[in-house]
Structure formats: structure tokens, C-alpha cells
Design an enzyme around this catalytic site. Structure first.
Site, PDB file in Angstrom:
ATOM      1  N   CYS A 141       5.002  11.286   1.817  1.00  0.00           N
ATOM      2  CA  CYS A 141       5.945  11.497   0.717  1.00  0.00           C
ATOM      3  C   CYS A 141       5.869  12.938   0.197  1.00  0.00           C
ATOM      4  O   CYS A 141       4.775  13.473  -0.001  1.00  0.00           O
ATOM      5  CB  CYS A 141       5.642  10.522  -0.419  1.00  0.00           C
ATOM      6  SG  CYS A 141       6.871  10.615  -1.769  1.00  0.00           S
ATOM      7  N   CYS A 189       3.729  12.534  -7.530  1.00  0.00           N
ATOM      8  CA  CYS A 189       3.380  11.559  -8.577  1.00  0.00           C
ATOM      9  C   CYS A 189       1.865  11.354  -8.619  1.00  0.00           C
ATOM     10  O   CYS A 189       1.256  10.945  -7.626  1.00  0.00           O
ATOM     11  CB  CYS A 189       4.086  10.235  -8.301  1.00  0.00           C
ATOM     12  SG  CYS A 189       5.885  10.394  -8.112  1.00  0.00           S
ATOM     13  N   CYS A 238       0.028   8.045  -7.428  1.00  0.00           N
ATOM     14  CA  CYS A 238       0.398   7.430  -6.156  1.00  0.00           C
ATOM     15  C   CYS A 238      -0.485   7.866  -5.007  1.00  0.00           C
ATOM     16  O   CYS A 238      -0.709   9.054  -4.783  1.00  0.00           O
ATOM     17  CB  CYS A 238       1.861   7.749  -5.847  1.00  0.00           C
ATOM     18  SG  CYS A 238       2.462   6.898  -4.373  1.00  0.00           S
ATOM     19  N   CYS A 249      10.538  -7.623  -1.189  1.00  0.00           N
ATOM     20  CA  CYS A 249      10.761  -6.295  -1.742  1.00  0.00           C
ATOM     21  C   CYS A 249      10.510  -5.260  -0.654  1.00  0.00           C
ATOM     22  O   CYS A 249       9.378  -5.112  -0.186  1.00  0.00           O
ATOM     23  CB  CYS A 249       9.823  -6.051  -2.920  1.00  0.00           C
ATOM     24  SG  CYS A 249       9.959  -7.325  -4.196  1.00  0.00           S
ATOM     25  N   CYS A 277      15.150  -7.191  -2.384  1.00  0.00           N
ATOM     26  CA  CYS A 277      15.204  -6.045  -3.285  1.00  0.00           C
ATOM     27  C   CYS A 277      14.817  -4.807  -2.492  1.00  0.00           C
ATOM     28  O   CYS A 277      13.901  -4.847  -1.665  1.00  0.00           O
ATOM     29  CB  CYS A 277      14.231  -6.235  -4.451  1.00  0.00           C
ATOM     30  SG  CYS A 277      14.095  -4.796  -5.526  1.00  0.00           S
ATOM     31  N   CYS A 299      15.838  -3.486 -11.531  1.00  0.00           N
ATOM     32  CA  CYS A 299      14.429  -3.765 -11.815  1.00  0.00           C
ATOM     33  C   CYS A 299      13.768  -2.439 -12.153  1.00  0.00           C
ATOM     34  O   CYS A 299      13.867  -1.481 -11.377  1.00  0.00           O
ATOM     35  CB  CYS A 299      13.779  -4.395 -10.590  1.00  0.00           C
ATOM     36  SG  CYS A 299      11.981  -4.513 -10.657  1.00  0.00           S
ATOM     37  N   ARG A 328       6.934  -9.102 -14.808  1.00  0.00           N
ATOM     38  CA  ARG A 328       6.119  -9.339 -13.626  1.00  0.00           C
ATOM     39  C   ARG A 328       4.835  -8.532 -13.689  1.00  0.00           C
ATOM     40  O   ARG A 328       4.847  -7.340 -13.978  1.00  0.00           O
ATOM     41  CB  ARG A 328       6.901  -8.967 -12.361  1.00  0.00           C
ATOM     42  CG  ARG A 328       6.126  -9.218 -11.090  1.00  0.00           C
ATOM     43  CD  ARG A 328       7.051  -9.363  -9.889  1.00  0.00           C
ATOM     44  NE  ARG A 328       8.264  -8.601 -10.045  1.00  0.00           N
ATOM     45  CZ  ARG A 328       8.364  -7.299  -9.762  1.00  0.00           C
ATOM     46  NH1 ARG A 328       7.306  -6.641  -9.343  1.00  0.00           N
ATOM     47  NH2 ARG A 328       9.508  -6.681  -9.904  1.00  0.00           N
TER      48      ARG A 328
END
Length: 402
Positions: free
Chosen positions: A65, A69, A72, A109, A142, A202, A272
Site C-alpha cells: 500500500c 496510515c 496499519c 467483506c 461488501c 459502512c 460491529r
């Protein structure tokens, strides 16, 4: 007791608490945590009964990536030793999804690391959605692919996606301290794109990154304003090799108070428990089911979760039931509004795991101003023994945890 009674009454009416009331929940003492859970549990049961929705993550592309962040394990320059692989083929992703569905999940997901999808990536995911839905009638899907460009949400909707996940993660005021390669406004824009395309939105948060109570309330109030169908609450998993690896700020009681605050502010949405519940709630996980009505089954994106069978036993032992594929998650007034997401896919559980990227009164009875005074959160002892990099499931030859 006056505070909790007020919050229950407001939750049953879908009325927004005041900021001071939300702060007061976070400021309650450990002695009062069971009272807080009991009160928020009334709101949870009113809107969702004793059902627990199970969701299953499939990491379509791990690591690699370009974003920075801080929370992460897949971030730019990560030295975490996680699995790294490019896009799974549709049949590989479908096989991985089947394990979670066999374990009781009703929503899959699909997550991919990266800033956002190219049009070719959207085509890839469209093929994966088709493969999963052809082999699993009634499954909800999702997508969580990062920042969306114009028209991409519509293409995902046309491909059969039911929902889209994109978390706000933290307050707007502190967002720049966590991520510098994109903005808070970018994230809000993507959630709005999902809404506009008819996808069930979401969006949630990550707690435990060193934020203040005010930051937590800020992001949850912002989420209430965005009006997603699902709010995943992640508890930071401090993975070695990330900038936040030393942030062990959460206790089980603190996690319960955060979940209760989210439930009071967002009474009729799917709350959740996402990444980090095993690490920070630990043996208190069953209590959290009185606050949240949805969890992930098995592993997360780059870290291992509790054994899938243990999840099912925990739900049953706590007196809850797994939500069936033919049951509508959201209360009727929300499901009707989101009817475009499919006959039983209106709730938008999404994904939201940040590792793709937890009768007495006492201080509860004090005035809201007094209860909202800043409190010092005791640092939790690091439980690095509970943090394990995922080495099974998607991207490996080993059977998944489901």
C-alpha cells in the site's frame, strides 16, 4: 442513574444525546461499567433483539500500500512481516469466502489494500462478486477498496455489491496526526459516494490510538451525521513495525464504555466489534455482545482472530443467536429506506477492520459537566502474545479460520 435513564430513553426514541452525555459515558468508573452495559444493552435489544450478525473478511490484496496510515500493518514502508500478495483470482476469493459462509457468516467483506481502485481493479472485484454470488445464493457482499473516484460506486452496485466500507477512523481534528497521504475530507467524500450510488454505507472508527475522549465523541457524532447503516468499532492492534506499536492504552472496561457510547449515539444502526476485540476485550468479549450486534468471524486481514468455533460458542453461551441469512439486520424504518440494497442486504455490515489497514450508580449519577471532566486512562499491559500475524487463509495454502 439519571444519566443512564436519560440515555436509554433517548436511544429508544432515536434521539441524539448531547456531547456532554456522550463524554459522561466515557468518564464513568470501572465500578459502574456493568450499569453502563445494562443500560446500553436495553437499547441494543430494543432495535436488534438478541441477534448477532457474522461477517467474514477476505483480503483480496495484502500489503503493497502507498498510504502511510500509522495504525496499519500494510502501510507504506511497513516492516511488520505480514503476508504480501497481489490480487486473488475470483475463484480463489470465492473459495475463501465459502469457508466463512459455511461457518455462519451472512456477509462477505472483500478488502484490498491501496489508496483506491483503478477502473481495472473495479472490474476485478466485479468478477469476484459475480463468482461469490453465483456459488452462494443470498450472500451479502461488501467492498472495501479505499477512496472511490466518480462512477466507481455505481459500477460496484451494478456488479452486485450490497455495501461499501470506508472508515473515518478518528476525529477530523487529529486525522492529520495519523495519516498524511490523504485527508479526512477524502474519506467523507467516499462514504457519500457510496450513499449516492445506492450502496449501504459502512463507516466506523479505531479506538486506542492515543486519542482523547473528545476525539472519540467527535468521530462518533460525525458518523451519526453521515448516517451509515453500520458502524464498525476497531480497537487498535499495536502490530510491531507500525508507528503505533507502543500504544497499549485500552482496558476491557474502557472498550466496553466506548461501545456503549457508540450505541447510545447510534442506537438503531449495526454496531460491529471489529479488529482487536480478542486483544483488548479478552475474557470480557461476551459482555460486549450486549452492546454490539455484529462481529467478524475468525481472522482479520493481516492478523489472526479467535477461532471461529470459539466465536460461535461465545455467542451461544452468552444467550445470543446467530442472525440467519433470511433475517433483515436493520430495524424496519431503516431497512425500508435502504431497500435498494437488496431484500435482506440493507444493513451494510461492510468490513471495517483496521488491520486491513474493541444498579449502583457512583459517578454515573453526577452532573454531566462533572462526569465529563478529563480522566486518566490507565495504560493496559501490552499483550503482544495475543497479536499474531495471519499465516493461513487467503493468499496461503492453509485452511482459513472460520
Amino acid at each position: 442513574m439519571d444519566l443512564l435513564n436519560t440515555l436509554v430513553d433517548k436511544g429508544l426514541r432515536r434521539e441524539l444525546p448531547t456531547r456532554q452525555e456522550a463524554l459522561a459515558v466515557l468518564a464513568t468508573s470501572d465500578d459502574d461499567v456493568l450499569d453502563v452495559v445494562a443500560a446500553a444493552g436495553k437499547v441494543r435489544r430494543h432495535w436488534f433483539g438478541r441477534r448477532v450478525k457474522l461477517n467474514y473478511l477476505v483480503n483480496l490484496k495484502s500489503g503493497l500500500c502507498p498510504e502511510d496510515c500509522s495504525y496499519c500493518s500494510q502501510r507504506l514502508g511497513s516492516s511488520t512481516g505480514i503476508l504480501k500478495y497481489s490480487w486473488l483470482k475470483p475463484d480463489e476469493a470465492s473459495k475463501a469466502a465459502a469457508a466463512g459462509l459455511a461457518g455462519g457468516a451472512k456477509r462477505v467483506c472483500l478488502v484490498a489494500s491501496g489508496r483506491g481502485p483503478t477502473d481495472r481493479d473495479v472490474d476485478r472485484v466485479a468478477g469476484t462478486i459475480k463468482a461469490i454470488k453465483e456459488q452462494n445464493e443470498g450472500v451479502e457482499v461488501c467492498a472495501c477498496l479505499g477512496l472511490l473516484s466518480d462512477g466507481q460506486a455505481e459500477r460496484l452496485r451494478e456488479a452486485g455489491a450490497d455495501a461499501y466500507n470506508h472508515n473515518l477512523n478518528t476525529s477530523e481534528g487529529t486525522y492529520g496526526d495519523i495519516t498524511t497521504t490523504h485527508t479526512y475530507a477524502d474519506r467523507v467524500d467516499t462514504v457519500n459516494k457510496a450513499h449516492a450510488a445506492g450502496l449501504s454505507a459502512c463507516s466506523g472508527l479505531i479506538a486506542g490510538m492515543g486519542e482523547s475522549d473528545e476525539d472519540l465523541v467527535d468521530v462518533v457524532f460525525s458518523l451519526r451525521e453521515l448516517d451509515p447503516d453500520s458502524v464498525p468499532v476497531n480497537f487498535l492492534i499495536p502490530v510491531e513495525g507500525t508507528p503505533l506499536a507502543k500504544e497499549w492504552n485500552l482496558t476491557p472496561q474502557r472498550c466496553l464504555r466506548i461501545l456503549a457510547m457508540v450505541r447510545f449515539v447510534c442506537p438503531d444502526v449495526e454496531v460491529r466489534i471489529a479488529g482487536g476485540r480478542e486483544v483488548h476485550l479478552r475474557t470480557m468479549q461476551p459482555l460486549a455482545l450486549h452492546l454490539a450486534n455484529s462481529i467478524f468471524l475468525g481472522d482479520y486481514l493481516t492478523t489472526e482472530g479467535q477461532a471461529g468455533q470459539a466465536d460461535l460458542e461465545m455467542i451461544a453461551d452468552a444467550g445470543f443467536v446467530v442472525e440467519g441469512a433470511d433475517e433483515v439486520t436493520l430495524p424496519q424504518h431503516r431497512a425500508e429506506v435502504r431497500g435498494g440494497c437488496g431484500s435482506h442486504a440493507a444493513e451494510g455490515a461492510g468490513c471495517g477492520s483496521h488491520q486491513g489497514e474493541g444498579a449502583g450508580c457512583g459517578s454515573v449519577c453526577g452532573s454531566h459537566e462533572e462526569a465529563a471532566d478529563a480522566v486518566t486512562v490507565p495504560a493496559s499491559e501490552p499483550r503482544t502474545d495475543l497479536v499474531a500475524v495471519r499465516r493461513r487463509g487467503a493468499g496461503t495454502d492453509l485452511a482459513p479460520n472460520a
